[in-house]
Design a protein around this motif. Structure first.
Motif, short mmCIF file in Angstrom:
data_model
loop_
_atom_site.label_atom_id
_atom_site.label_comp_id
_atom_site.label_asym_id
_atom_site.label_seq_id
_atom_site.Cartn_x
_atom_site.Cartn_y
_atom_site.Cartn_z
N TYR A 37 0.94 -1.10 0.09
CA TYR A 37 0.11 0.04 0.01
C TYR A 37 0.79 1.25 0.04
O TYR A 37 0.54 2.25 -0.67
N TYR A 38 1.80 1.39 0.55
CA TYR A 38 2.74 2.40 0.90
C TYR A 38 4.08 2.16 0.02
O TYR A 38 4.97 2.99 0.11
N ASN A 39 4.06 1.20 -0.92
CA ASN A 39 5.03 0.78 -1.90
C ASN A 39 6.56 0.70 -1.19
O ASN A 39 7.24 1.42 -2.03
N PHE A 40 6.60 0.41 -0.16
CA PHE A 40 7.86 0.24 0.58
C PHE A 40 8.36 -1.19 0.24
O PHE A 40 8.42 -2.01 1.14
N ASN A 41 9.01 -1.50 -0.85
CA ASN A 41 9.34 -2.78 -1.38
C ASN A 41 10.60 -3.18 -1.09
O ASN A 41 11.52 -3.82 -1.63
N PHE A 42 10.80 -3.20 0.31
CA PHE A 42 12.13 -3.47 0.85
C PHE A 42 11.74 -4.47 2.00
O PHE A 42 11.95 -4.05 3.16
N SER A 43 11.42 -5.76 1.90
CA SER A 43 11.17 -6.50 2.87
C SER A 43 12.38 -6.71 3.95
O SER A 43 12.00 -7.12 4.99
N ASN A 44 13.85 -6.80 3.61
CA ASN A 44 14.86 -7.00 4.26
C ASN A 44 14.80 -5.70 5.18
O ASN A 44 15.40 -6.25 6.58
N THR A 45 14.66 -4.72 4.96
CA THR A 45 14.69 -3.46 5.85
C THR A 45 13.66 -3.75 6.84
O THR A 45 13.87 -3.23 8.07
N LEU A 46 12.20 -4.13 6.32
CA LEU A 46 11.43 -4.15 7.45
C LEU A 46 11.59 -5.28 8.53
O LEU A 46 11.30 -4.96 9.68
N THR A 47 12.56 -6.32 7.98
CA THR A 47 12.92 -7.42 8.79
C THR A 47 13.93 -6.94 9.90
O THR A 47 13.90 -7.18 10.89
#
Length: 314
Positions: A37-47
């Motif tokens: 939804y917020y287009n933060f396509n950085f799953s490793n950073t979220l991890t």
């Protein structure tokens, strides 16, 4: 007050499983909002953010005397390295899969992890699962596979991420029980070591794969993004706590199955929430089969509980 304490003591396993299920449903939607939804396509950073928040909460709670666990110890680090490695793989692959698939299909295909747990418990822990339980789990998986065939937004790479995530999740659940016995650590101690051992590798992974993207991202000032990222990180801590607790108070299989049952609600909400699902007859049929099998398993476990209560001394 005494009645409440008695109720909690008599139903601890059930309450832990419910807490795990509710938190798991909630974090899935917050993660999906951050990633898509917020287009933060950085799953490793979220991890990485989730790990840092979890470690922060653990350290603060220990300093306040709310919880207790051993200080950093070289021998314990060696013993828990394999568990922390599985932890990294589980979280990273799970978020990567969620970013590439819709919530209903993600929930359905992740039911494969339960079958992997059954196999893993047999070979690693010597535990034999009753036939009717195994049959219900196999039907769950078959229903999930049918749903995948009926999803016209099917992403092959995303499905590979989910398959890999199922395998490492099963290993993670089994190793929690195994490492608890080996180290004697409590739930918080295991969480502390898993996070502190996982952060360095996740920092390297994030820098190599996502540094350029997160440096250019322009949505950090969005309050909605900040709220979802923060809630995702808090619930990651709670989810890991409930996973550890459920695997020790109940069993790895019960933890996995609880995850599958909660996905019924997750699937229903996910069909309509993000607008990325195209409903087809085959998709609905597959999800229905998998859901009915989840209810069947719940009935089996309920009957087992009644049978155990009948044989207990009065």
């Amino acid at each position: 007050m005494s009645n409440l304490k008695t109720f909690v003591a008599n139903n601890k396993g059930l309450l832990v499983a419910v807490g795990y299920g509710v938190t798991s449903v909630s974090i899935t939607f917050f993660n999906k909002a951050v990633l898509n939804y917020y287009n933060f396509n950085f799953s490793n950073t979220l991890t990485l953010g989730q790990m840092i928040f979890s470690l922060f909460f653990l350290v603060i709670m220990k300093q306040l005397g709310v919880i207790n666990y051993p200080d950093l110890n070289k021998e314990l680090c060696k013993k828990l390295f394999s568990l922390s490695f599985l932890f990294i793989l589980m979280v990273v692959s799970g978020l990567a899969a969620l970013a590439k698939t819709n919530v209903p299909l993600f929930s359905a295909l992740r039911r494969l992890s339960t079958l992997v747990v059954i196999i893993g418990e047999y070979y690693l822990l010597g535990k034999v699962t009753p036939g009717d339980e195994s049959q219900s789990v196999v039907i769950m998986v078959l229903g999930a596979m049918i749903a995948g065939m009926g999803d016209i937004t099917f992403d092959f790479i995303g499905s590979l991420y989910i398959l890999f995530n199922c395998i490492v999740t099963a290993g993670y659940l089994i190793y929690i029980a195994k490492k608890t016995k080996e180290t004697g650590l409590n739930t918080f101690g295991l969480m502390f070591y898993c996070n502190i051992l996982s952060i360095p590798g996740t920092i390297v992974l994030t820098y190599v794969t996502e540094w350029q993207g997160i440096s250019a991202y322009e949505g950090y000032s969005n309050l909605g993004f900040q709220f979802c990222f923060f809630m995702s990180s808090i619930q990651a801590f709670l989810l890991n706590y409930f996973i550890f607790l459920c695997s020790t108070v109940n069993s790895p299989l019960t933890t996995s199955i609880t995850g599958q049952i909660k996905s019924i609600l997750q699937t229903i909400i996910g069909l309509f929430m993000f607008g990325d699902v195209f409903i087809t007859p085959l998709l609905v049929f597959g999800l229905s089969v998998s859901t009915i099998a989840s209810f069947w398993y719940s009935h089996i476990k309920y009957q087992q509980t009644l049978n155990r209560q009948q044989v207990l001394p009065k």
